[in-house]
Design a protein around this motif. Structure first.
Motif, PDB file in Angstrom:
ATOM      1  N   PRO A  36       0.808  -1.228   0.000  1.00 38.76           N
ATOM      2  CA  PRO A  36       0.000   0.000   0.000  1.00 38.76           C
ATOM      3  C   PRO A  36       0.830   1.261   0.000  1.00 38.76           C
ATOM      4  N   GLY A  37       1.923   1.250   0.758  1.00 38.88           N
ATOM      5  CA  GLY A  37       2.743   2.460   0.815  1.00 38.88           C
ATOM      6  C   GLY A  37       3.317   2.814  -0.535  1.00 38.88           C
ATOM      7  N   THR A  59       9.740  13.394  -1.463  1.00 38.80           N
ATOM      8  CA  THR A  59      10.099  12.540  -2.588  1.00 38.80           C
ATOM      9  C   THR A  59      11.096  11.464  -2.162  1.00 38.80           C
ATOM     10  N   VAL A  60      10.838  10.228  -2.554  1.00 36.72           N
ATOM     11  CA  VAL A  60      11.751   9.122  -2.268  1.00 36.72           C
ATOM     12  C   VAL A  60      12.607   8.872  -3.506  1.00 36.72           C
ATOM     13  N   ILE A  61      13.920   8.963  -3.320  1.00 36.75           N
ATOM     14  CA  ILE A  61      14.874   8.811  -4.414  1.00 36.75           C
ATOM     15  C   ILE A  61      15.613   7.488  -4.256  1.00 36.75           C
ATOM     16  N   TYR A 365      14.088  12.394   9.924  1.00 30.14           N
ATOM     17  CA  TYR A 365      14.557  13.307   8.878  1.00 30.14           C
ATOM     18  C   TYR A 365      13.401  13.964   8.143  1.00 30.14           C
ATOM     19  N   PHE A 366      12.335  13.205   7.874  1.00 29.16           N
ATOM     20  CA  PHE A 366      11.172  13.804   7.210  1.00 29.16           C
ATOM     21  C   PHE A 366      10.631  14.981   8.021  1.00 29.16           C
ATOM     22  N   ARG A 385       7.481   7.102   4.751  1.00 26.01           N
ATOM     23  CA  ARG A 385       6.850   8.306   4.211  1.00 26.01           C
ATOM     24  C   ARG A 385       5.341   8.250   4.399  1.00 26.01           C
ATOM     25  N   GLU A 386       4.740   7.102   4.123  1.00 26.95           N
ATOM     26  CA  GLU A 386       3.300   6.961   4.270  1.00 26.95           C
ATOM     27  C   GLU A 386       2.870   7.207   5.710  1.00 26.95           C
TER      28      GLU A 386
END
Length: 395
Positions: A36-37, A59-61, A365-366, A385-386
């Motif tokens: 789901p994430g 944003t995930v890099i 960090y987020f 992140r989710e």
């Protein structure tokens, strides 16, 4: 399609056993591909667009693809990162003897290919000074592309990532043009643009030996329609600010200045006698200068939250606030799952190669307000992140 690309179709790797093990170890409780994430991240705000404003929040890099699960800078690593749902996939570029741009973290390929197992190239082993560091090994600039294509990629840090050695020898060293073609194919299949994050490695060194990177890169970007500010779906990056300045004169693609740890100096500054260091560049004045030609910075994590003398995480600096005040994005690097890469207070158990509390570190960090983050473990980053965004949106 180039001849080389025809010889090596990008393999579709599917769900990685290693990634599943990692997700289980961190309590993800879901398959990596299709979780789901990842789905939520992939469907984030404007993910299919091609301008910086279209990138989703936080944003995930994918750092060199998803190098926590596959040897870095291989189509196996890039494909798995894409299938996980990361927003952008990174490539580092170095040249061959005959001027082709290939994807390797360094021009020294001793640790990332099986070159040492090729007796026909034994005499190519040499010692060079690259950016002031003396290195002994094999270097891309001493091989033609045809010769380099006889090698196979291997895991760079096998002591830390023994599971990744399962894939040693499975993939070639990709050219950047092959990556561009792969991204075009995947984009058509998925109905959206595939974002790439492209770094020029050691540009001063390579320009000094007649293999300048920027002009070669700009030609490819123009050829594949990745030279527009508003639709390129690509970000340029370099640890040398003058490389981003040079690229800005050649293409309109957005650029990011990478910043190493405090007290260090970009090599182009060292080569030209510029007295400034990273410490100067992270001041408001330094950030204002960067903003005059770049769209953001990619700082080492320690510039956002430094570690204390005992190895635990300290308090955030003012860098995020100061950079945002100058209109710059921040994409710090690099969060990894293994204990050995984590602050002491985020480690779990005594095995340096076991997974620590990476979820908590990602969210820490987020919470600083960064715009994105590089990670070797795209699935972990997306789940973190989710969770972070869900909590943020509840308040």
């Amino acid at each position: 399609m180039t001849d080389q690309a025809a010889k090596q179709p990008a393999p579709r790797t599917g769900t990685a056993r290693r990634a599943l093990l990692g997700a289980a170890a961190l309590g993800a409780g879901a398959a990596v591909v299709g979780l789901p994430g990842a789905a939520a991240a992939s469907e984030g705000r404007g993910h299919g667009g091609g301008a910086l404003r279209d990138l989703p929040e936080v944003t995930v890099i994918g750092h060199r693809g998803t190098s926590g699960y596959r040897p870095e800078h291989t189509f196996g690593s890039y494909q798995l990162a894409l299938d996980m749902g990361v927003h952008i996939i990174e490539q580092d570029l170095v040249p061959t003897k005959d001027g082709h741009l290939v994807c390797r973290h360094e021009n020294d390929i001793t640790q990332t290919t099986d070159v040492a197992q090729h007796p026909e190239f034994a005499a190519r082993r040499t010692t060079k000074t690259v950016d002031g560091a003396k290195l002994t090994g094999w270097f891309t600039e001493d091989f033609t592309l045809a010769e380099l294509k006889t090698l196979r990629a291997v895991e760079r840090i096998p002591a830390n990532r023994q599971h990744n050695t399962l894939y040693n020898g499975r993939w070639e060293v990709p050219t950047f043009e092959e990556v561009l073609e792969w991204a075009e194919r995947e984009g058509r299949a998925r109905g959206r643009k595939i974002w790439l994050y492209v770094e020029t490695k050691h540009p001063t060194y390579f320009r000094g030996i007649g293999l300048g990177l920027e002009e070669r890169l700009a030609r490819l970007l123009r050829r594949y329609g990745r030279d527009s500010r508003d639709s390129s779906a690509l970000i340029l990056q370099s640890f040398e600010p003058t490389s981003i300045q040079r690229l800005k004169k050649l293409v309109r693609t957005p650029g990011i200045v990478l910043l190493s740890t405090a007290g260090t100096k970009p090599y182009d500054f060292a080569a030209t006698g510029d007295p400034r260091t990273t410490d100067d560049l992270v001041t408001p004045a330094g950030l204002k200068w960067i903003a005059s030609f770049a769209d953001g910075i990619g700082p080492d994590l320690s510039l956002v939250i430094p570690r204390k003398a005992d190895g635990t995480l300290g308090a955030p600096t003012s860098l995020v606030r100061d950079a945002h005040a100058k209109g710059l994005r921040l994409h710090p690097y690099t969060v990894r799952n293994e204990n050995t890469f984590l602050p002491v207070d985020y480690r779990v158990g005594s095995d340096p190669n076991a997974y620590g509390d990476a979820f908590r570190l990602f969210e820490t960090y987020f919470a600083t307000g960064i715009d994105g983050l590089f990670s070797d473990n795209g699935d972990t980053a997306l789940l973190a992140r989710e969770s972070y965004l869900a909590r943020k949106n509840r308040h």
